[in-house]
Design a protein around this motif. Structure first.
Motif, mmCIF file in Angstrom:
data_model
loop_
_atom_site.group_PDB
_atom_site.id
_atom_site.type_symbol
_atom_site.label_atom_id
_atom_site.label_comp_id
_atom_site.label_asym_id
_atom_site.label_seq_id
_atom_site.Cartn_x
_atom_site.Cartn_y
_atom_site.Cartn_z
ATOM 1 N N VAL A 48 0.883 -1.175 0.000
ATOM 2 C CA VAL A 48 0.000 0.000 0.000
ATOM 3 C C VAL A 48 0.915 1.218 0.000
ATOM 4 C CG1 VAL A 48 -1.687 1.341 1.298
ATOM 5 C CG2 VAL A 48 -1.876 -1.147 1.206
ATOM 6 N N PRO A 49 0.908 2.039 -1.054
ATOM 7 C CA PRO A 49 1.786 3.213 -1.082
ATOM 8 C C PRO A 49 1.449 4.174 0.060
ATOM 9 C CG PRO A 49 0.938 2.729 -3.278
ATOM 10 C CD PRO A 49 0.167 1.872 -2.318
ATOM 11 N N LYS A 50 2.495 4.708 0.696
ATOM 12 C CA LYS A 50 2.286 5.667 1.773
ATOM 13 C C LYS A 50 1.723 6.978 1.230
ATOM 14 C CE LYS A 50 6.262 4.199 4.548
ATOM 15 N NZ LYS A 50 7.583 4.651 5.017
ATOM 16 N N GLN A 51 0.839 7.573 1.994
ATOM 17 C CA GLN A 51 0.311 8.900 1.702
ATOM 18 C C GLN A 51 0.471 9.758 2.947
ATOM 19 O OE1 GLN A 51 -3.762 8.495 0.420
ATOM 20 N NE2 GLN A 51 -3.278 6.850 -1.016
ATOM 21 N N GLU A 52 0.950 10.962 2.780
ATOM 22 C CA GLU A 52 1.103 11.845 3.930
ATOM 23 C C GLU A 52 -0.245 12.104 4.594
ATOM 24 O OE1 GLU A 52 3.691 13.587 5.647
ATOM 25 O OE2 GLU A 52 4.751 11.904 4.722
ATOM 26 N N GLY A 53 -0.224 12.159 5.903
ATOM 27 C CA GLY A 53 -1.451 12.380 6.656
ATOM 28 C C GLY A 53 -2.139 11.069 6.978
ATOM 29 N N ARG A 54 -3.426 11.074 6.908
ATOM 30 C CA ARG A 54 -4.217 9.899 7.273
ATOM 31 C C ARG A 54 -4.631 9.140 6.031
ATOM 32 N NH1 ARG A 54 -10.109 10.231 10.362
ATOM 33 N NH2 ARG A 54 -10.677 8.020 10.121
ATOM 34 N N GLN A 55 -4.498 7.826 6.065
ATOM 35 C CA GLN A 55 -4.971 6.993 4.970
ATOM 36 C C GLN A 55 -5.613 5.738 5.531
ATOM 37 O OE1 GLN A 55 -0.526 6.035 3.770
ATOM 38 N NE2 GLN A 55 -1.876 4.738 2.555
ATOM 39 N N GLN A 56 -6.508 5.162 4.750
ATOM 40 C CA GLN A 56 -7.251 3.992 5.182
ATOM 41 C C GLN A 56 -7.136 2.885 4.146
ATOM 42 O OE1 GLN A 56 -11.200 5.749 5.805
ATOM 43 N NE2 GLN A 56 -10.851 5.687 8.023
ATOM 44 N N PHE A 57 -7.100 1.652 4.611
ATOM 45 C CA PHE A 57 -7.143 0.495 3.734
ATOM 46 C C PHE A 57 -7.604 -0.695 4.569
ATOM 47 C CE2 PHE A 57 -2.827 0.938 5.336
ATOM 48 C CZ PHE A 57 -2.475 -0.336 5.756
ATOM 49 N N MET A 58 -7.822 -1.816 3.902
ATOM 50 C CA MET A 58 -8.275 -3.024 4.595
ATOM 51 C C MET A 58 -7.256 -4.143 4.445
ATOM 52 S SD MET A 58 -12.371 -3.396 3.978
ATOM 53 C CE MET A 58 -13.535 -2.249 4.699
ATOM 54 N N LEU A 59 -7.145 -4.955 5.482
ATOM 55 C CA LEU A 59 -6.412 -6.208 5.444
ATOM 56 C C LEU A 59 -7.400 -7.347 5.663
ATOM 57 C CD1 LEU A 59 -3.292 -5.311 7.626
ATOM 58 C CD2 LEU A 59 -3.417 -5.395 5.123
ATOM 59 N N GLU A 60 -7.024 -8.525 5.202
ATOM 60 C CA GLU A 60 -7.871 -9.708 5.410
ATOM 61 C C GLU A 60 -7.166 -10.652 6.378
ATOM 62 O OE1 GLU A 60 -10.132 -13.312 2.983
ATOM 63 O OE2 GLU A 60 -8.935 -11.835 1.876
ATOM 64 N N SER A 61 -7.707 -10.762 7.574
ATOM 65 C CA SER A 61 -7.179 -11.667 8.588
ATOM 66 C C SER A 61 -7.982 -12.971 8.561
ATOM 67 C CB SER A 61 -7.300 -11.021 9.970
ATOM 68 O OG SER A 61 -8.642 -11.079 10.427
ATOM 69 N N PRO A 62 -7.531 -14.000 9.291
ATOM 70 C CA PRO A 62 -8.368 -15.199 9.394
ATOM 71 C C PRO A 62 -9.740 -14.927 10.015
ATOM 72 C CG PRO A 62 -6.129 -15.706 10.016
ATOM 73 C CD PRO A 62 -6.196 -14.214 9.869
ATOM 74 N N ALA A 63 -9.864 -13.838 10.781
ATOM 75 C CA ALA A 63 -11.156 -13.476 11.362
ATOM 76 C C ALA A 63 -12.030 -12.683 10.399
ATOM 77 C CB ALA A 63 -10.944 -12.663 12.643
ATOM 78 N N GLY A 64 -11.476 -12.264 9.257
ATOM 79 C CA GLY A 64 -12.232 -11.474 8.287
ATOM 80 C C GLY A 64 -11.548 -10.154 7.989
ATOM 81 N N LEU A 65 -12.264 -9.253 7.342
ATOM 82 C CA LEU A 65 -11.708 -7.960 6.956
ATOM 83 C C LEU A 65 -11.443 -7.093 8.181
ATOM 84 C CD1 LEU A 65 -13.878 -7.019 3.842
ATOM 85 C CD2 LEU A 65 -11.464 -7.691 3.859
ATOM 86 N N VAL A 66 -10.339 -6.350 8.130
ATOM 87 C CA VAL A 66 -9.953 -5.452 9.210
ATOM 88 C C VAL A 66 -9.700 -4.073 8.615
ATOM 89 C CG1 VAL A 66 -8.330 -4.992 11.071
ATOM 90 C CG2 VAL A 66 -8.831 -7.362 10.420
ATOM 91 N N GLN A 67 -10.400 -3.066 9.124
ATOM 92 C CA GLN A 67 -10.186 -1.690 8.685
ATOM 93 C C GLN A 67 -8.934 -1.134 9.358
ATOM 94 O OE1 GLN A 67 -12.162 0.280 6.484
ATOM 95 N NE2 GLN A 67 -10.400 1.658 6.640
ATOM 96 N N ILE A 68 -8.048 -0.547 8.542
ATOM 97 C CA ILE A 68 -6.812 0.052 9.035
ATOM 98 C C ILE A 68 -6.857 1.550 8.797
ATOM 99 C CG2 ILE A 68 -4.303 0.151 8.831
ATOM 100 C CD1 ILE A 68 -5.331 -2.523 9.922
ATOM 101 N N ASP A 69 -6.522 2.319 9.821
ATOM 102 C CA ASP A 69 -6.405 3.773 9.722
ATOM 103 C C ASP A 69 -4.954 4.113 10.082
ATOM 104 O OD1 ASP A 69 -6.514 6.591 10.186
ATOM 105 O OD2 ASP A 69 -8.662 6.430 10.505
ATOM 106 N N ALA A 70 -4.163 4.590 9.110
ATOM 107 C CA ALA A 70 -2.743 4.857 9.320
ATOM 108 C C ALA A 70 -2.473 6.349 9.284
ATOM 109 C CB ALA A 70 -1.908 4.163 8.250
ATOM 110 N N THR A 71 -1.550 6.798 10.112
ATOM 111 C CA THR A 71 -1.084 8.179 10.101
ATOM 112 C C THR A 71 0.376 8.187 9.687
ATOM 113 O OG1 THR A 71 -2.609 8.794 11.871
ATOM 114 C CG2 THR A 71 -0.758 10.270 11.466
ATOM 115 N N VAL A 72 0.691 8.928 8.618
ATOM 116 C CA VAL A 72 2.044 9.016 8.084
ATOM 117 C C VAL A 72 2.491 10.476 8.138
ATOM 118 C CG1 VAL A 72 3.523 8.650 6.059
ATOM 119 C CG2 VAL A 72 1.666 7.029 6.573
ATOM 120 N N ARG A 73 3.653 10.703 8.751
ATOM 121 C CA ARG A 73 4.216 12.063 8.797
ATOM 122 C C ARG A 73 5.661 12.007 8.320
ATOM 123 N NH1 ARG A 73 1.650 12.231 14.031
ATOM 124 N NH2 ARG A 73 -0.294 13.432 13.959
ATOM 125 N N ASP A 74 5.976 12.829 7.299
ATOM 126 C CA ASP A 74 7.322 12.871 6.726
ATOM 127 C C ASP A 74 7.790 11.485 6.307
ATOM 128 O OD1 ASP A 74 7.468 15.653 7.210
ATOM 129 O OD2 ASP A 74 8.180 15.294 9.251
#
Length: 353
Positions: free
Chosen positions: A108-134
C-alpha cells in the motif's frame, strides 16, 4: 546443485512484541479464504511456524505473520498469524505490525497524513487507519474484534495460590481477567517471571475445570490467555490508564499489553458500567509501552453486550533479512515445511498481485 531456499522477512515490533512478517519465499497456499489457508498451514504445514519461532531462527516470544494475496478484493493484503500457542484468528499487535509492513513494503503506497485500507485476517476484513508524517508511519489504528464478557467474577481454587477471583472475556481468544493487586503484583518488570508462573497456574486450573464456547464460533479451543489488570486511573474526561500484563504461553508474558487484552479490558469496563462509548483506555506494559483502546459502541447479542472497539499503536521496522533454510541442518525440521517453500531464489510479495 541444490537451489538455495530462502524466506524474506521484515522484523517489526509494536509495544515490544516482535512480529516477523514473511514477505516472500512461500508458495501460494490452497484455500479460498485466508481462514482456510490458515487452517491448511495449521494442519499440513506447521513447520513454517516452528521454523521461525524455534531455534536456531527464532524464539517463542516472537510472532510470525505470513503475507498472502487477499481473497476479498476489498483488502490490500491477507495475513496469517502464527504464535507459539498456535494460530490465533486475530491479534492487535500483529495487525499493527502487519499494517506497518504493508506500508513499508509498498504493497500500500504511503500517503502523507491519514490513509485507510483493509487487510484480510483469518477473522475477516480489518479496517486500518494509518497516520504518516514525513514518510514515517506514526500510528496504526485497527479494529478490535467484537468483545464480550462470558463469565463475571467467578472463583476457583488454584494450587499454591488458594482461591482466585476471575472474569472471562472473548476478544479474539478467551481471556481470564484477574486483579493484579489482589494477587500481590504491582506490574513491574522485576515481577515478570512470577507473573508468568502465577498465570500458568490459574489458566491450568480453569482449563481443568471448564471450557468456553463462543456464541457464534462455538468451540474455539481451551482458555489460552490471562490478563493481569492494574488499578484504573482516570486521566482526563473520557480517558483512562491502567498498568497491564498479558500471559500467552508457559513462561511467556507479552512485551506489550496486547490489542486483544486491551479489548478484553474494554469489555469488562463496559460490563461494570465504568466507561461510555467514545471513552479510551491506555494500557501500559511492564516495559512502559502502551496501546490505546477506544470503546466505540455496544450491541446486544441475545443476553450478551458485545463491545465494538479499536486499538491504536505504533509499529517499528527493526530488520529486513533473508532466512536461509538448510534442510540438512539437524536443528531444522523441513518435514512439514518443504512442500510450501519456493524452490528458487524468491522475491517478496508483489504489490500488484
Amino acid at each position: 546443485m541444490k537451489p538455495e531456499l530462502t524466506i524474506q522477512l521484515m522484523d517489526t515490533h509494536a509495544g515490544g512484541d516482535v512480529s516477523r512478517i514473511v514477505t516472500g519465499g512461500i508458495d501460494p497456499l490452497p484455500g479460498d479464504t485466508v481462514r482456510a489457508q490458515m487452517e491448511y498451514l495449521r494442519d499440513d504445514a506447521d513447520g513454517l511456524r516452528r521454523l521461525l519461532l524455534e531455534e536456531p531462527h527464532g524464539i517463542p516470544e516472537m510472532s510470525v505473520d505470513l503475507l498472502v494475496p487477499p481473497t476479498d478484493p476489498r483488502a490490500a493484503a491477507g495475513y496469517i498469524i502464527m504464535e507459539v500457542m498456535g494460530y490465533p484468528i486475530y491479534s492487535g499487535s500483529n495487525t499493527i505490525c502487519t499494517a506497518t509492513a504493508v506500508l513499508e513494503a509498498g504493497i500500500v503506497p504511503k500517503q502523507e497524513g491519514r490513509q485507510q485500507f483493509m487487510l484480510e485476517s483469518p477473522a475477516g476484513l480489518v479496517q486500518i487507519d494509518a497516520t504518516v508524517r514525513d514518510g514515517v508511519v506514526e500510528a496504526i489504528t485497527c479494529e478490535g474484534l467484537p468483545s464480550y464478557i462470558d463469565t463475571y467474577r467467578a472463583t476457583i481454587e488454584v494450587p499454591s495460590l488458594g482461591k482466585v477471583t476471575y472474569s472471562v472475556a472473548y476478544s479474539g481468544g478467551f481471556y481470564a481477567l484477574v486483579d493484579a493487586q489482589q494477587l500481590g503484583f504491582h506490574l513491574t518488570l522485576d515481577e515478570e517471571r512470577a507473573l508468568a508462573a502465577t498465570a500458568h497456574a490459574i489458566v491450568e486450573a480453569i482449563k481443568a475445570e471448564r471450557g468456553f464456547s463462543h456464541y457464534t464460533l462455538g468451540d474455539v479451543g481451551p482458555l489460552p490467555f490471562l490478563h493481569f489488570m492494574g488499578p484504573v486511573e482516570h486521566v482526563a474526561e473520557g480517558y483512562y490508564r491502567s498498568r497491564s500484563a498479558t500471559y500467552v504461553h508457559p513462561g511467556v508474558i507479552c512485551r506489550s499489553t496486547t490489542g486483544t487484552g486491551t479489548s478484553a479490558r474494554l469489555a469488562l469496563m463496559n460490563y461494570e458500567g465504568s466507561i461510555q462509548p467514545g471513552d479510551r483506555l491506555e494500557t501500559v506494559s511492564l516495559r512502559e509501552t502502551g496501546f490505546i483502546g477506544q470503546f466505540s459502541a455496544v450491541e446486544r447479542e441475545g443476553d450478551l453486550e458485545v463491545v465494538k472497539n479499536n486499538i491504536t499503536g505504533k509499529g517499528y521496522v527493526i530488520a529486513r533479512s533473508d532466512i536461509v533454510i538448510n534442510c540438512d541442518d539437524p536443528m531444522v525440521d523441513c518435514s512439514s515445511l518443504h512442500h510450501i517453500l519456493s524452490g528458487r531464489h524468491s522475491h517478496p510479495i508483489d504489490p500488484e498481485s
